[in-house]
Design a protein around this motif. Structure first.
Motif, mmCIF file in Angstrom:
data_model
loop_
_atom_site.group_PDB
_atom_site.id
_atom_site.type_symbol
_atom_site.label_atom_id
_atom_site.label_comp_id
_atom_site.label_asym_id
_atom_site.label_seq_id
_atom_site.Cartn_x
_atom_site.Cartn_y
_atom_site.Cartn_z
ATOM 1 N N ILE A 43 -28.742 -48.176 -32.586
ATOM 2 C CA ILE A 43 -28.994 -49.467 -33.231
ATOM 3 C C ILE A 43 -28.060 -50.540 -32.671
ATOM 4 O O ILE A 43 -28.493 -51.662 -32.366
ATOM 5 C CB ILE A 43 -28.841 -49.341 -34.759
ATOM 6 N N ASP A 44 -26.789 -50.190 -32.506
ATOM 7 C CA ASP A 44 -25.845 -51.153 -31.927
ATOM 8 C C ASP A 44 -26.249 -51.553 -30.515
ATOM 9 O O ASP A 44 -26.110 -52.718 -30.128
ATOM 10 C CB ASP A 44 -24.425 -50.586 -31.927
ATOM 11 N N ALA A 45 -26.746 -50.601 -29.728
ATOM 12 C CA ALA A 45 -27.188 -50.915 -28.370
ATOM 13 C C ALA A 45 -28.394 -51.852 -28.386
ATOM 14 O O ALA A 45 -28.470 -52.797 -27.580
ATOM 15 C CB ALA A 45 -27.521 -49.633 -27.614
ATOM 16 N N CYS A 46 -29.319 -51.609 -29.308
ATOM 17 C CA CYS A 46 -30.488 -52.501 -29.418
ATOM 18 C C CYS A 46 -30.069 -53.906 -29.833
ATOM 19 O O CYS A 46 -30.588 -54.893 -29.304
ATOM 20 C CB CYS A 46 -31.495 -51.924 -30.414
ATOM 21 N N VAL A 47 -29.131 -53.997 -30.777
ATOM 22 C CA VAL A 47 -28.636 -55.307 -31.207
ATOM 23 C C VAL A 47 -27.925 -56.007 -30.053
ATOM 24 O O VAL A 47 -28.118 -57.205 -29.817
ATOM 25 C CB VAL A 47 -27.712 -55.179 -32.436
ATOM 26 N N ALA A 48 -27.125 -55.266 -29.290
ATOM 27 C CA ALA A 48 -26.420 -55.864 -28.145
ATOM 28 C C ALA A 48 -27.403 -56.356 -27.093
ATOM 29 O O ALA A 48 -27.248 -57.458 -26.552
ATOM 30 C CB ALA A 48 -25.458 -54.850 -27.539
ATOM 31 N N GLN A 49 -28.427 -55.561 -26.813
ATOM 32 C CA GLN A 49 -29.421 -55.964 -25.825
ATOM 33 C C GLN A 49 -30.187 -57.204 -26.293
ATOM 34 O O GLN A 49 -30.403 -58.137 -25.528
ATOM 35 C CB GLN A 49 -30.385 -54.825 -25.551
#
Length: 152
Positions: A43-49
């Motif tokens: 989820i954090d990676a999706c938010v960062a992207q």
């Protein structure tokens, strides 16, 4: 891919095994927690992207993520006692396999771009640099004192 299975298998093992040895129970709980950690990182990676693609919405996405997590925790903690009375602890462990299964499902459906020219040799150096940076940060009293207070 194996990490996606870990949460499901761990929680189902806890749910269906009658007399699980303490060491295996601890390993299963660790596996279940690892499954949750994989979901959190995803989820954090999706938010960062998405923050890179939509910088004006970055803070709103972070806030929405934190709000959703807090509401989910509040609802989960609120109804956990009810479920333990209704279906017992083993049944609750079985229910916890459902979110882990959803993490697996989302992981298989996410479209990740392939990077054929990825510099794997640079990963080690980046890890070493990140570790040094973290150590430098943790030596700062403004950082370690609140951390120490939270652990107290």
């Amino acid at each position: 891919m194996c990490k996606r299975y870990m949460g499901v298998i761990s929680m189902l093992l806890l749910s269906f095994h009658e007399k699980l040895h303490l060491a295996f129970a601890v390993l299963s709980l660790t596996g279940g927690s690892s499954g949750v950690a994989v979901a959190d990182v995803t989820i954090d990676a999706c938010v960062a992207q998405n923050s890179i693609n939509h910088p004006s919405l970055a803070s709103d996405m972070q806030s929405l993520c934190a709000l959703s997590s807090s509401i989910g925790a509040l609802v989960g903690f609120s109804i956990s006692g009810i479920f333990i009375h209704l279906i017992g602890p083993k049944g609750v462990d079985g229910l916890l396999a459902i979110p882990a299964g959803l993490v697996f499902l989302v992981g298989t459906l996410l479209n990740e771009p392939h990077s054929p020219n990825f510099a794997y040799t640079q990963v080690r150096q980046n890890f070493i640099d990140a570790r040094k940076s973290m150590w430098t940060t943790l030596k700062c009293p403004d950082v370690w004192r609140p951390c120490l207070y939270m652990l107290h």
